[in-house]
Design an enzyme around this catalytic site. Structure first.
Site, PDB file in Angstrom:
ATOM      1  N   HIS A   1      -5.087   6.498  -5.849  1.00 24.30           N
ATOM      2  CA  HIS A   1      -5.643   6.899  -4.561  1.00 24.30           C
ATOM      3  C   HIS A   1      -5.815   8.408  -4.657  1.00 24.30           C
ATOM      4  CE1 HIS A   1      -3.717   3.290  -2.186  1.00 24.30           C
ATOM      5  NE2 HIS A   1      -4.372   2.915  -3.259  1.00 24.30           N
TER       6      HIS A   1
ATOM      7  N   SER B   1      -0.151  -0.323  -4.711  1.00 20.37           N
ATOM      8  CA  SER B   1      -1.377   0.452  -4.920  1.00 20.37           C
ATOM      9  C   SER B   1      -1.199   1.776  -4.190  1.00 20.37           C
ATOM     10  CB  SER B   1      -2.583  -0.298  -4.344  1.00 20.37           C
ATOM     11  OG  SER B   1      -3.754   0.471  -4.478  1.00 20.37           O
TER      12      SER B   1
ATOM     13  N   ASN C   1       0.831  -1.202   0.000  1.00 18.04           N
ATOM     14  CA  ASN C   1       0.000   0.000   0.000  1.00 18.04           C
ATOM     15  C   ASN C   1       0.864   1.250   0.000  1.00 18.04           C
ATOM     16  OD1 ASN C   1      -2.582   1.563   0.574  1.00 18.04           O
ATOM     17  ND2 ASN C   1      -1.317   2.169   2.311  1.00 18.04           N
ATOM     18  N   GLU C   2       0.767   2.020  -1.064  1.00 15.30           N
ATOM     19  CA  GLU C   2       1.288   3.400  -1.148  1.00 15.30           C
ATOM     20  C   GLU C   2       2.794   3.554  -0.976  1.00 15.30           C
ATOM     21  OE1 GLU C   2      -1.080   5.906   1.406  1.00 15.30           O
ATOM     22  OE2 GLU C   2      -2.702   6.003  -0.050  1.00 15.30           O
ATOM     23  N   ILE C   3       3.557   2.473  -1.088  1.00 14.27           N
ATOM     24  CA  ILE C   3       4.997   2.669  -0.873  1.00 14.27           C
ATOM     25  C   ILE C   3       5.655   3.245  -2.127  1.00 14.27           C
ATOM     26  CG2 ILE C   3       7.141   1.635  -0.093  1.00 14.27           C
ATOM     27  CD1 ILE C   3       5.553  -0.438   1.406  1.00 14.27           C
TER      28      ILE C   3
END
Ligand code: BMA
Length: 859
Positions: free
Chosen positions: A532, A513, A455-457
């Site tokens: 996102h 993501s 997630n979001e890295i």
């Protein structure tokens, strides 16, 4: 044919009933005690459980969720804890060839002793630990002891060894008394335990999943991978890759049965050790599994039997379904972008759903009923996908069983979120094992749609552009940057995709993501990949910007609200009933949270003075905002093919982006989502000088609808009426009608009228949209006199409501009931029925229920 099938069924039936199953297993979950290490003060413990919940049950600490208690409990994670139990073994059991103890979940750094002999050490909450221990077991009583070492102390040692801080913005190290030392990244443990912007910092230790003793002879089935080779209307050709552990070379027999029908039966020459055997079978007249709303959730219960001579050595049961799910990424015709959608059984499917976090900070206490409530609530709100977000856990088997059953596709992150991770070989090897364990555990679930690295890295690091990212790379020396990126690259571009390819090749892998794809930018103007969008909320963009930021697949966006008053009362005292109070602030973990809610509320609503009303208006604000986002994303179909808002649930009572609070109560958002995610909706939208009417449908077939439009004032007077016959070709968003705004504005006071649009098919209203011409704060809402009654018919309680004037956002209040609809606009003269799930009698409900509506909250 019928004769043949009957024979086969009889044969299959005989086989399993006659023979005795030789593998035995039982749980070692009872008689546990725990103590602070070396204290000798033993107290009763629960397994599965956590130190915190055991301390709570023993009366040693107060409820961690109540008021400010969390702050006083930070000492627990700095200590080591011990657990012990005794269990009985019979002489007969010791005759087995193999006896293994399996720990399905240890949180986290554990040393495990059996009869005072150390049998293994563990260092990963997500792995399954399994040890052969026949030689250590004895007939009679045996003692199992588990030492759980402080994840904080071990993290601090690892931090010192590394010599620099890895980025981990959500780790609330300050709340844990560690200053700026963020140690969460070193430990393979649910990241959210260390705090998040919706979660407390309560770093647990414990034996968090079952312990099982498994005794077997000769050979056993270790795992099964089902592969669907081909599928058409008449048959599914399947392969089962059966991994068998044999203690010696031997001839065994494997059978696959479904509802007593033999699907395969083969003699196998087993080689010694762990080997995979390939069994082909077919399912005739296959019935497909479909996501919620698109068809049935057909499943097949397969029974695998490994037998030898007169005995069944082992048996494994798998529930699965037949379908294909592919993530389709194809270049657009103009070469400007790339699609990102899930194709199910050959059909593009718009993914409707939310992001999912663990249901409690103390995982073992999430009950089967809690799991059913959350997954069923997703299905009831017309969702077809949940994203199991990477800062939590790989969920329990039951969760995925329920998603299979309710038709909820799963986007499964690996457990890495918003942080950079170490890249030493011990860490990487540990992750590889973790990934293998979980991919093997989950791969046969029909709901599984995608594996995603993190997630979001990628977005946070911004690897492909110096000016992108959250400023993390700039905090490091060139050597550190290189080392950190190497670790990322190895983890998410090598290890995890390799594991998915090796153990679950049918399921696609997406490395992060959000991402626009490797080598490109993860950015807000993406024309590829997922996105996102946090411009609304974090970036303070207006809600109308949900229309501006277009994505191929919107995998996160959101807006916060507070739980309803009945929930807030459970963790506060009357003196806390102010948004700015210390207690309410402690149950709000996004630094800017309350300010943001206030800023947006000021724009659209009159801010009430009354605390309960503030909570109510806050929920309306969130619900309207997210509904407008869903409508924007669905309107953009097929360019956009997914809308997953942040977040469906909570892990404790808190102000957050959730649509359901920790007590399981639906916020206004969840009711609004249920409407906005219906298969067919009508959306009324402003475009320049016109109001445009769009019919959006996920149905497979074309459909003709009768569109009825009425402009009415708040007293119910009809100012304008129009109707038309409109069509949607199926799986389509289509503008079907438009009206110049001026034509309507000339007919009445824009602050005292609304437009109601219905679409009907076969005499039934399919959907209804209500459009207002002014912001809620400016509406001249009348004081409605709502008439209501409660009655019960065939055991079903319902409330019937009616008002001669508009009652906006009617909120039926009773914390112990679930309503089929709530926070709805009661239109003038329209009799409305709401069904109630309740234990209360109609009479008691009538006494207890309260009703709130928007006009009451306005000055
Ligand atoms: C997203 C999530 C979470 C976070 C949420 C709200 O970035 O991935 O990390 O809780 O936003 O800020």
């Amino acid at each position: 044919m019928i004769f043949f099938l009957t024979m086969m069924m009889m044969l299959a039936g005989c086989e399993s009933s006659k023979k005795q199953l030789l593998t035995t297993s039982f749980k070692i979950n009872t008689n546990w005690q725990f103590a602070m290490a070396d204290s000798g003060e033993w107290l009763p413990a629960k397994v599965p459980g956590t130190v915190h919940t055991d301390l709570l049950a023993a009366g040693k600490i107060e409820d961690p969720f109540y008021r400010l208690n969390e702050k006083d409990l930070q000492w627990i994670d700095k200590l080591d804890w011990e657990y012990k139990t005794t269990f009985e073994i019979t002489d007969q059991l010791l005759l087995k060839d193999r006896i293994e103890i399996i720990f399905h979940g240890l949180d986290t750094y554990a040393e495990v002793y059996l009869n005072d002999r150390k049998i293994f050490s563990a260092d990963n909450m997500f792995r399954t630990w399994r040890v052969e221990c026949r030689d250590i077991l004895q007939a009679g009583s045996n003692e199992l002891r588990v030492l759980l070492k402080s994840p904080i102390n071990i993290g601090l040692e690892k931090l010192e060894k590394l010599g620099y801080q890895l980025d981990a913005d959500n780790d609330q190290s300050e709340n844990g008394g560690l200053g700026d030392k963020r140690v969460s990244i070193f430990t393979r443990k649910a990241p959210y335990h260390f705090g998040w912007d919706w979660g407390p910092r309560l770093v647990t230790s414990g034996i968090w999943r079952n312990i099982e003793l498994l005794a077997w002879d000769d050979a056993r089935i270790e795992s099964i991978q089902l592969v669907q080779k081909s599928l058409d209307d008449s048959r599914a050709k399947m392969e089962a890759l059966v991994e068998i552990n044999a203690l010696s070379e031997q001839v065994c027999h494997v059978a696959i049965q479904c509802k007593g029908l033999q699907l395969a039966s083969e003699a196998l020459n087993l080689k010694e050790g762990l080997h995979t055997y390939n069994l082909k079978f077919e399912i005739e007249n296959p019935k497909l599994w479909w996501p919620n709303g698109l068809g049935e959730q057909n499943q097949y219960a397969l029974d695998f039997l490994l037998s030898k001579e007169d005995h069944i050595l082992d048996e494994d049961k798998i529930m699965t379904g037949l379908r294909t799910i592919k993530l389709v990424q194809e270049e657009d015709a103009d070469g400007q972008g790339r699609s990102f959608y899930f194709e199910v059984n050959g059909r593009p499917v718009f993914a409707k759903g939310a992001n999912y976090i663990p249901n409690d900070i103390f995982l073992p206490r999430v009950s089967p009923e809690d799991y059913e409530h959350i997954v069923k609530s997703a299905a009831d709100a017309n969702m077809n996908m949940l994203r199991v977000w990477g800062g939590g856990i790989y969920e329990s088997d039951l969760f995925y069983d329920l998603c299979d059953k309710y038709g909820i596709m799963i986007w499964q992150d690996f457990m890495f979120a918003c942080a950079m991770y170490p890249g030493d070989s011990t860490f990487l090897d540990n992750v590889r094992h973790e990934a293998i364990d979980n991919v093997k555990r989950l791969r046969n679930h029909v709901c599984l749609a995608l594996w995603c690295g993190n997630n979001e890295i990628e977005a946070a690091w911004g690897p492909y552009d110096e000016n992108r990212g959250w400023g993390w790379k700039q905090r490091h020396t060139p050597e550190q940057r290189n080392e950190i990126w190497q670790a990322y690259d190895t983890l998410f571009h090598k290890i995890l995709p390799e594991v998915v390819a090796a153990y679950d090749a049918k399921t696609d892998y997406w490395h992060s993501s959000p991402s626009a794809g490797m080598g490109e930018l993860a950015s807000y103007d993406t024309r590829a990949g997922d996105m996102h969008y946090w411009g609304v909320w974090h970036g303070q963009h207006p809600f109308s910007d949900f229309k501006k930021y277009k994505a191929r697949f919107m995998s996160e966006y959101g807006f916060q609200s507070f739980p309803e008053f009945a929930s807030v009362q459970k963790y506060t005292l009357p003196q806390d009933w102010d948004i700015e109070s210390e207690v309410m602030a402690a149950h709000q973990r996004s630094g800017i949270g309350n300010l943001r809610i206030r800023q947006y509320m000021e724009d659209d609503y009159q801010i009430p003075d009354d605390f309960e009303q503030v909570l109510y208006v806050g929920q309306l604000l969130q619900a309207e905002g997210i509904k407008s986002a869903i409508e924007a994303h669905r309107s953009d179909m097929p360019y956009c093919m997914g809308s997953l808002y942040w977040q469906i649930n909570d892990c404790w009572p808190v102000a957050s982006w959730s649509g359901m609070d920790w007590y399981g109560r639906w916020k206004a958002l969840h009711y609004f989502v249920k409407d906005a995610f219906k298969n067919t909706i009508i959306v009324v939208d402003k475009a320049d000088d016109d109001l445009i009417f769009r019919v959006i449908s996920d149905r497979m077939e074309a459909q003709v609808y009768k569109l009825q439009i009425q402009l009415i004032d708040f007293d119910g007077k009809v100012l304008m009426e129009k109707d038309a016959v409109v069509e949607n070709s199926g799986n389509q968003s289509r503008i079907v009608y438009q009206i110049p705004k001026n034509e309507m504005l000339a007919l009445g006071d824009p602050k005292a009228m609304m437009l109601v649009a219905n679409i009907e098919s076969e005499e039934k209203v399919v959907d209804r949209a209500i459009h207002y011409f002014a912001k809620a704060k400016d509406l001249k809402l009348p004081n409605p006199e709502i008439e209501w009654s409660i009655n019960s018919e065939n055991g079903q309680t319902k409330i019937v409501l009616e008002s001669s004037r508009l009652a906006k956002n009617v909120f039926l209040i009773n914390g112990d009931c679930h309503f089929s609809d709530n926070y709805f606009d009661l239109l003038p003269g329209v009799r409305t029925e709401v069904f109630v799930e309740t234990k209360l009698s109609p009479k008691m409900l009538a006494e207890q229920i309260r009703i709130m509506h928007l006009e009451e909250t306005m000055k």
